[in-house]
Design an enzyme around this catalytic site. Structure first.
Site, mmCIF file in Angstrom:
data_model
loop_
_atom_site.group_PDB
_atom_site.id
_atom_site.type_symbol
_atom_site.label_atom_id
_atom_site.label_comp_id
_atom_site.label_asym_id
_atom_site.label_seq_id
_atom_site.Cartn_x
_atom_site.Cartn_y
_atom_site.Cartn_z
ATOM 1 N N ASP A 202 -11.759 2.196 4.611
ATOM 2 C CA ASP A 202 -12.046 0.766 4.535
ATOM 3 C C ASP A 202 -13.547 0.498 4.412
ATOM 4 O O ASP A 202 -13.950 -0.600 4.030
ATOM 5 C CB ASP A 202 -11.565 0.071 5.819
ATOM 6 C CG ASP A 202 -10.234 -0.641 5.648
ATOM 7 O OD1 ASP A 202 -9.970 -1.131 4.540
ATOM 8 O OD2 ASP A 202 -9.491 -0.724 6.638
ATOM 9 N N GLN B 32 -5.060 -2.040 9.934
ATOM 10 C CA GLN B 32 -4.896 -3.339 9.271
ATOM 11 C C GLN B 32 -5.482 -4.463 10.134
ATOM 12 O O GLN B 32 -5.193 -4.563 11.326
ATOM 13 C CB GLN B 32 -3.396 -3.581 8.991
ATOM 14 C CG GLN B 32 -3.091 -4.848 8.212
ATOM 15 C CD GLN B 32 -3.649 -4.846 6.791
ATOM 16 O OE1 GLN B 32 -3.730 -3.809 6.146
ATOM 17 N NE2 GLN B 32 -4.048 -6.005 6.315
ATOM 18 N N LYS C 120 0.852 -1.199 0.000
ATOM 19 C CA LYS C 120 0.000 0.000 0.000
ATOM 20 C C LYS C 120 0.885 1.246 0.000
ATOM 21 O O LYS C 120 0.676 2.180 -0.781
ATOM 22 C CB LYS C 120 -0.905 0.013 1.245
ATOM 23 C CG LYS C 120 -2.058 -0.967 1.174
ATOM 24 C CD LYS C 120 -2.733 -1.159 2.521
ATOM 25 C CE LYS C 120 -3.679 -2.353 2.466
ATOM 26 N NZ LYS C 120 -4.125 -2.843 3.772
HETATM 27 N N1 GUN Z 1 -7.024 -7.251 6.087
HETATM 28 C C1 GUN Z 1 -7.295 -7.923 4.944
HETATM 29 N N2 GUN Z 1 -7.915 -7.118 4.045
HETATM 30 C C2 GUN Z 1 -8.040 -5.913 4.650
HETATM 31 C C3 GUN Z 1 -8.591 -4.665 4.225
HETATM 32 O O1 GUN Z 1 -9.123 -4.496 3.120
HETATM 33 N N3 GUN Z 1 -8.515 -3.656 5.130
HETATM 34 C C4 GUN Z 1 -7.966 -3.815 6.371
HETATM 35 N N4 GUN Z 1 -7.958 -2.765 7.196
HETATM 36 N N5 GUN Z 1 -7.447 -4.953 6.788
HETATM 37 C C5 GUN Z 1 -7.482 -5.994 5.930
#
Ligand code: GUN
Length: 294
Positions: A121, A98, A54
């Site tokens: 998110d 996350q 990211k």
């Molecule tokens: N863990 C796996 N996929 C995601 C996501 O799209 N966002 C977040 N915050 N954690 C994740």
């Protein structure tokens, strides 16, 4: 069946980045650089990989991102006050915590602490509620990415039977809601299968579009699917092997088993994964535009 169409998230994500570039340029020329705070608690290796990719993407696009790495044993109060600090920090238009979090932290409490206007998110109950009501603000990144891949390849879910494997708040639940909304390129009949489902193949065999999001490597085989189905494989599972890395990535779908039976399928890697990051960028740009225009 002829060769399956490979639904490339890699290709579609680059199209998204090209489209976003002019919005990014215009925000930057008005003095606003879209910014994302990524909160990573602990040092789970897979989470580390996601968070790093990211950050790399944000960097490449000239966006601002900061990864806040916190110790595995951080207390809930300390994490909540960190989130509060990020809510009040104008450099960040988006905040992502996350998942998964260590067991001693209550994910629901942490998610609710994020300002819903920075919740890129789309996990906050306010944003999930809006999505459920058909008035979305932020749509969760992976489900949004799946819809975008289907759109790109002109695979319209309307009137189709979409079967979702998995009911997680991150993928299964929101994609089933999105798919059944009364709007163009949705409007599907949906079924969610989960660990409480008595006979999973009974349902998956009826799927025109099957979305596998259960995190079990190679779970879906040709005996689960009907001829000509479209398969979206959300799984990114590490399976040990004797390569230099010590593992390889496989999906929830046994690609070599289903390949000749399906009409189209997302590969792993290069399918849904790149779209999740592209939609995160899109949501962050959207957050910046909304916060800037007030
Ligand atoms: N863990 C796996 N996929 C995601 C996501 O799209 N966002 C977040 N915050 N954690 C994740």
């Amino acid at each position: 069946m002829t060769e399956a169409l490979i639904l490339s998230g890699k290709t579609v994500s680059h199209e998204v980045y090209n489209t976003l570039q002019s919005q990014i340029d215009s925000l930057k020329s008005s003095g606003c650089t879209p910014g994302l705070a990524v909160v990573l608690v602990g040092d789970d290796p897979a989470s580390n990989v996601y968070v790093n990719s990211k950050a790399r993407r944000f960097n490449k696009l000239g966006l601002f991102s900061e990864t806040i790495r916190l110790p595995e044993d951080i207390g809930e109060d300390e994490l909540l006050s960190k989130i509060q600090e990020l809510n009040n920090d104008d450099r960040f238009h988006g905040i992502l915590v996350q998942m998964p979090l260590p067991k001693h932290l209550n994910e629901a409490v942490i998610i609710e602490a994020v300002n819903p206007l920075k919740d890129v998110d789309g996990f906050h109950p306010e944003n999930l509620g809006r999505l459920t009501a058909g008035r979305p603000r932020f749509v969760p990144c992976t489900p949004k990415g799946i819809m975008r891949i289907l759109k790109h390849y002109n695979i319209d879910p309307s009137g189709k039977h979409v079967v979702v494997l998995g009911r997680s708040n991150i993928v299964g639940r929101p994609i089933s809601i999105l798919m059944s909304l009364k709007q163009t390129f949705s409007n599907a009949t949906t079924t969610i299968c989960h660990s409480g489902t008595a006979d999973i193949p009974y349902h998956t065999l009826q799927a025109d579009i099957l979305i596998a999001a259960i995190g079990v490597p190679n779970f879906v085989t040709s005996s689960h699917i009907k001829e000509g189905a479209v398969i979206i494989d959300v799984g990114i599972n590490r399976v040990e092997d004797d390569s230099e890395k010590g593992y390889r990535l496989v999906g929830d779908v046994y690609f070599d088993s289903v390949n000749e039976k399906v009409s189209a399928i997302t590969p792993v890697p290069g399918g849904v994964g790149p779209m999740t990051i592209a939609m995160l960028v899109e949501n962050t740009v959207e957050a910046a535009e909304r916060l800037v225009s007030g």
